[in-house]
Design an enzyme around this catalytic site. Structure first.
Site, PDB file in Angstrom:
ATOM      1  N   LYS A  78       0.838  -0.867  -0.123  1.00  0.00           N
ATOM      2  CA  LYS A  78      -0.146   0.369  -0.046  1.00  0.00           C
ATOM      3  C   LYS A  78       1.232   1.410   0.506  1.00  0.00           C
ATOM      4  O   LYS A  78       1.626   1.033   0.360  1.00  0.00           O
ATOM      5  CB  LYS A  78      -0.852   0.186   0.893  1.00  0.00           C
ATOM      6  N   SER A 153      -9.730   1.904   2.829  1.00  0.00           N
ATOM      7  CA  SER A 153      -9.245   2.662   2.189  1.00  0.00           C
ATOM      8  C   SER A 153      -8.256   1.760   1.211  1.00  0.00           C
ATOM      9  O   SER A 153      -6.841   2.256   0.401  1.00  0.00           O
ATOM     10  CB  SER A 153      -8.120   3.925   2.665  1.00  0.00           C
ATOM     11  N   SER A 177      -9.912  -0.407   7.308  1.00  0.00           N
ATOM     12  CA  SER A 177      -9.610  -0.224   5.520  1.00  0.00           C
ATOM     13  C   SER A 177      -9.036  -1.352   5.458  1.00  0.00           C
ATOM     14  O   SER A 177      -8.181  -1.828   4.052  1.00  0.00           O
ATOM     15  CB  SER A 177      -8.034   1.013   5.327  1.00  0.00           C
TER      16      SER A 177
END
Lengths: 481, 100
Positions: A78, A153, A177
């Site tokens: 990420k 996210s 997330s």
């Protein structure tokens, strides 16, 4: 051999037997990304040294060297974790062009285990969001239906696994997330106990809630990934000394003797009835696998989301104070220093980040701090006590991960409060600092549904046990878009 | 809902320059979010302690010795500066010059 839908475990077996080389696995991954990333927008960039690293690992393997647990396996990162020499933006314009000065601890550990870091994945700006639409670099699309959101996210990481680009990715989970996009994309998402994994080198959102997690196809792979990244780190004083540093091999055949709680507050109004039906089918399955099911209560659940949306923006407003346009990132010069700060931040941050920074600045401000921030910290205690109480009675909790399946792009974008409500079942694990995992448990209109499992603090083994037995008797996780 | 004045005051605390449209929009949105979180006031938390420290640890110390980062990391950190003179970060004056 096509590696598209393989698990880490399957890749490892093929590497060991010589059926595959790391070079083949990595070049297939790069080809798939090249072919499909334009329409999905899962990766922000790919590594230009991945093939070289894979070749090096293949040579070492051929020479009979002892290799790490993830030797030659591509892993996606990420875009809020530092990789030395890689751009890292946290999905924000304010960090465009920022180059990581060192490796995050989790990245160091992946590298030490021989993993090939294949690229950085798209995300909601600074991990604020539930749909990946808040990225400065454009929204990510759900591979099951490209007109729908992947969740957020860590949406880019969830899509990287769901679309078959890679078998594993790192995400971060502050209020769901990792688990929420895992549920909406049909993969396994693990949020470890607060303190199990070092946060050093993870760009902070809310420091008392943030935890690095994993996205994989199987529960077994989640356990393997955790084994690599977990453990005490002198660079993160909140990382815990673990009594049991490695997760023992998953050999459980059934769930006999296990008591699973169904918290009634997670099955109330506001949930898609079809999601509820999928989850209840999974519960019946778990019962058939030997578990005892009991309805339980976490009485303060209805206050969790409100407490979360005070604590998280408060901490975020403080953490994001460092983005001043001076030491790194976007810079917009003004007449004086204050003017420079205000211009840089006003231009560099996106709408959701500005909203939350303002919300947090307000809830921490003189005159309001007691009524909002301190009140929320007290409610957090009550929520944690609910979990402490219920875990005296049951071994784990079973809930839906999200109230609905993936929704159309744009649907909730202009209505922040409605967007926040999609986190309603996931924020509690972060507030109570317990581990939780989402496992695919069905489909509604060809869109994946996630089953969420909670366990007591530092008892990830129980999550893996329930999840792996469930996956051994079901095939939801084997379906691919 | 916040008045434009209140919204601007919060933006000032947050060091954010906002356009007129943003002031209007965020004022409304913050109002509705705060309306939602208001429900916490229903709970009696009179004798409940605040959950302050997530890791439930106290005083994590280490020896007071300098652990130098690598030269490469130091160089990369400096390269990220928006404005520099040699190895120093160049910023605008923090305090205004006064002539009195």
């Amino acid at each position: 051999m096509d590696t598209k839908d393989m698990t880490i475990k399957e890749m490892k077996d093929c590497l060991a037997s010589g059926e595959l080389t790391s070079c083949e696995i990595v070049s297939q991954a790069l080809d798939r990304i090249k072919e499909s990333n334009d329409e999905l927008n899962s990766f922000l960039s790919v590594s230009d040294s991945a093939l070289e690293e894979a070749t090096a690992i293949d040579k070492r393997r051929a020479a009979g060297e002892d290799l790490g647990l993830l030797a030659g396996i591509p892993v996606a990162i990420k875009d809020n974790m530092l990789v030395k020499g890689w751009e890292v933006t946290a999905g924000s314009q304010i960090l465009e062009g920022h180059i990581g000065a060192y490796d995050a601890t989790v990245v160091q550990r992946l590298k030490a285990a021989g993993a090939i870091l294949i690229g950085r994945t798209n995300m909601d700006e600074f991990a604020m969001g539930s749909s990946n639409e808040n990225s400065h670099y454009g929204p990510t699309k759900n591979p099951w239906d490209k007109t729908r959101v992947p969740g957020g996210s860590s949406g880019g990481s969830a899509v990287a696994v769901a679309a078959g680009f890679v078998s594993a990715a790192l995400g971060s989970d502050t209020g769901g997330s990792v688990r929420q996009p895992a549920a909406l994309c049909g993969v396994v998402g693990l949020k470890p106990t607060y303190g199990r994994v070092s946060r050093s080198g993870l760009i902070s959102l809310a420091s008392s809630l943030d935890q690095v997690g994993t996205l994989t196809r199987s529960v077994e792979d989640a356990a393997l990934m955790l084994q690599v990244i977990e453990g005490k780190d002198p660079m993160d004083s909140t990382s815990a000394e673990l009594s049991q540093v490695t997760i023992p091999e998953l050999i459980e055949k059934d769930l006999k003797g296990m008591k699973l709680g169904l918290p009634k507050e997670y099955f109330l109004e506001g949930m898609d009835p079809e999601v509820k039906r999928s989850v209840m089918e999974a519960v019946e399955n778990l019962e058939r696998m030997g578990a005892t099911i009991k309805e339980v209560s976490l009485p303060h659940t209805q206050y969790a989301l409100a407490a979360y949306y005070i604590i998280q923006p408060s901490e975020a407003s403080s953490n994001l104070g460092r983005f001043d346009g001076l030491r790194y990132g976007y810079h917009s010069g003004g007449e004086n220093l204050l003017d420079t700060y205000e211009r840089t931040r006003g231009e560099g941050f996106g709408a959701e980040v500005k909203r939350r920074i303002m919300l947090g600045s307000y809830t921490l401000s003189a005159g309001y701090c007691d009524a909002y921030y301190k009140k929320a910290l007290k409610v957090r205690t009550l929520i944690k006590r609910d979990f402490d109480e219920v875990f005296k009675d049951v071994d784990a909790l079973i809930t839906p991960t999200t109230p609905s399946v993936a929704w159309p792009l744009g649907e909730k974008f202009n209505d922040p409060l409605t967007m926040y409500l999609s986190d309603i079942y996931t924020v509690t694990a972060n507030l109570a600092m317990v581990p939780a995992m989402s496992v695919p448990c069905g489909f509604v209109n060809n869109l994946p549904v996630g089953l969420q499992i909670f366990a007591p603090a530092f008892d990830e083994y129980t999550l893996f046990k329930v999840g792996s037995v469930y996956q051994s008797k079901t095939d939801w996780h084997k379906r691919c878009p | 809902m916040f008045s434009n004045e209140q919204t601007l005051q919060i933006a000032k605390l947050a060091r954010l320059r906002l356009s007129d449209e943003e002031v209007e929009l965020y004022g409304n949105q913050l109002g509705s979010i705060l309306g939602y979180v208001e429900k916490l006031q229903e709970l009696d938390t009179e004798n409940v302690p605040e959950l302050q420290h997530a890791a439930q640890l106290q005083n994590v110390f280490r020896d007071d010795v300098v652990n130098q980062c690598s030269e490469e990391s130091r160089k990369r950190a400096l390269d990220n500066f928006s404005n520099r003179e040699g190895d120093l970060l160049k910023v605008q004056a923090v305090f205004e010059n006064r002539t009195e």
